[in-house]
Design a protein around this motif. Structure first.
Motif, mmCIF file in Angstrom:
data_model
loop_
_atom_site.group_PDB
_atom_site.id
_atom_site.type_symbol
_atom_site.label_atom_id
_atom_site.label_comp_id
_atom_site.label_asym_id
_atom_site.label_seq_id
_atom_site.Cartn_x
_atom_site.Cartn_y
_atom_site.Cartn_z
ATOM 1 N N TRP A 17 0.823 -1.202 0.000
ATOM 2 C CA TRP A 17 0.000 0.000 0.000
ATOM 3 C C TRP A 17 0.858 1.254 0.000
ATOM 4 C CZ3 TRP A 17 1.206 -2.543 4.441
ATOM 5 C CH2 TRP A 17 1.453 -1.830 5.604
ATOM 6 N N GLU A 18 0.206 2.336 -0.381
ATOM 7 C CA GLU A 18 0.826 3.655 -0.298
ATOM 8 C C GLU A 18 -0.031 4.505 0.612
ATOM 9 O OE1 GLU A 18 2.602 6.302 -3.655
ATOM 10 O OE2 GLU A 18 0.543 7.024 -3.311
ATOM 11 N N MET B 178 2.444 17.896 -1.346
ATOM 12 C CA MET B 178 1.556 16.891 -0.752
ATOM 13 C C MET B 178 2.118 15.478 -0.935
ATOM 14 S SD MET B 178 -0.418 18.938 0.548
ATOM 15 C CE MET B 178 -1.746 18.115 1.324
ATOM 16 N N SER B 179 2.667 15.181 -2.084
ATOM 17 C CA SER B 179 3.156 13.814 -2.316
ATOM 18 C C SER B 179 4.502 13.557 -1.643
ATOM 19 C CB SER B 179 3.197 13.481 -3.801
ATOM 20 O OG SER B 179 3.922 14.425 -4.518
ATOM 21 N N ALA B 180 5.120 14.588 -1.058
ATOM 22 C CA ALA B 180 6.368 14.380 -0.310
ATOM 23 C C ALA B 180 6.130 13.469 0.897
ATOM 24 C CB ALA B 180 6.949 15.718 0.140
ATOM 25 N N ASN B 181 4.874 13.397 1.370
ATOM 26 C CA ASN B 181 4.545 12.536 2.515
ATOM 27 C C ASN B 181 4.135 11.122 2.119
ATOM 28 O OD1 ASN B 181 5.011 14.368 4.630
ATOM 29 N ND2 ASN B 181 3.061 15.382 4.234
ATOM 30 N N ASN B 182 4.044 10.836 0.827
ATOM 31 C CA ASN B 182 3.656 9.493 0.393
ATOM 32 C C ASN B 182 4.724 8.485 0.783
ATOM 33 O OD1 ASN B 182 1.459 10.726 -0.738
ATOM 34 N ND2 ASN B 182 1.964 10.227 -2.847
ATOM 35 N N ARG B 183 4.276 7.341 1.271
ATOM 36 C CA ARG B 183 5.179 6.274 1.687
ATOM 37 C C ARG B 183 4.676 4.946 1.139
ATOM 38 N NH1 ARG B 183 7.591 10.206 2.573
ATOM 39 N NH2 ARG B 183 8.356 11.033 4.513
#
Length: 187
Positions: A97-98, A123-128
């Motif tokens: 998952w992301e 915002m996508s800098a926090n996606n893991r």
């Protein structure tokens, strides 16, 4: 009205489209589901997110759960997870998952493309990206209905094949929907 004949059955006009659509929706006979089930049950892939993060996408053994799921929410609907007819000790599934930012704070709209792209990057800098292999609980003697993934704080997951609603007292995973993440996650 057009006619199509298949296996001795004549289908006319819109009815053919409806039947074709039903056949496509019955896609739980996909190869992955077939490979996992031997007269067990195939059903949807659902999820419950107990975290403050959005689940941008997820899969079970490579099969997509379809939905993005907001914080403290549920969703899914991907087809299919095939439950083997006999549970065996040590049976596992892989959950990929992301997770990411759930807020739309500061969204500039789409009119100014440069501002939008800068916001999107922030915002996508926090996606893991995450991946866990977890044990499927014993379902011997129980009806199975696909799989439900529970996303928990500290990037943990639990799964169940239960047919009970999460609001029913018989549902096996009894966790509050809104769970706080501890200051330090166990390793």
């Amino acid at each position: 009205m057009s006619e199509v004949t298949r296996d001795g059955i004549t289908l006319k006009g819109c009815r053919f489209g409806v039947l074709l659509g039903i056949a496509l929706l019955a896609g739980c006979s996909q190869p992955q589901a077939e490979a996992q089930t031997q007269s067990g049950g195939a059903g949807t892939i659902k999820a419950i997110n107990h975290t403050k993060w959005a689940i941008n996408h997820f899969s079970v053994n490579g099969q997509s759960g379809i939905d993005a799921i907001g914080p403290f929410d549920g969703g899914g609907g991907g087809c299919c997870y095939g439950v083997p007819s006999v549970w065996t000790p040590g049976m596992m599934v892989r959950i990929d998952w992301e997770s990411g930012e759930a807020s739309t704070e500061g969204f500039p709209g789409f009119a100014d493309y440069e501002k939008y792209k800068a916001w999107e990057k922030k915002m996508s800098a926090n996606n893991r990206q995450h991946s866990k292999t977890v044990i499927v609980p014993d379902y011997t003697g129980q009806e199975t209905c696909g799989i439900t993934v529970h996303f928990l704080p500290c990037d943990e997951v639990k799964v169940t094949t239960s047919c009970w609603s999460p609001t029913n007292a018989n549902y096996p995973i009894k966790l509050p929907l809104e769970m706080k993440e501890p200051k330090v996650c166990p390793k």
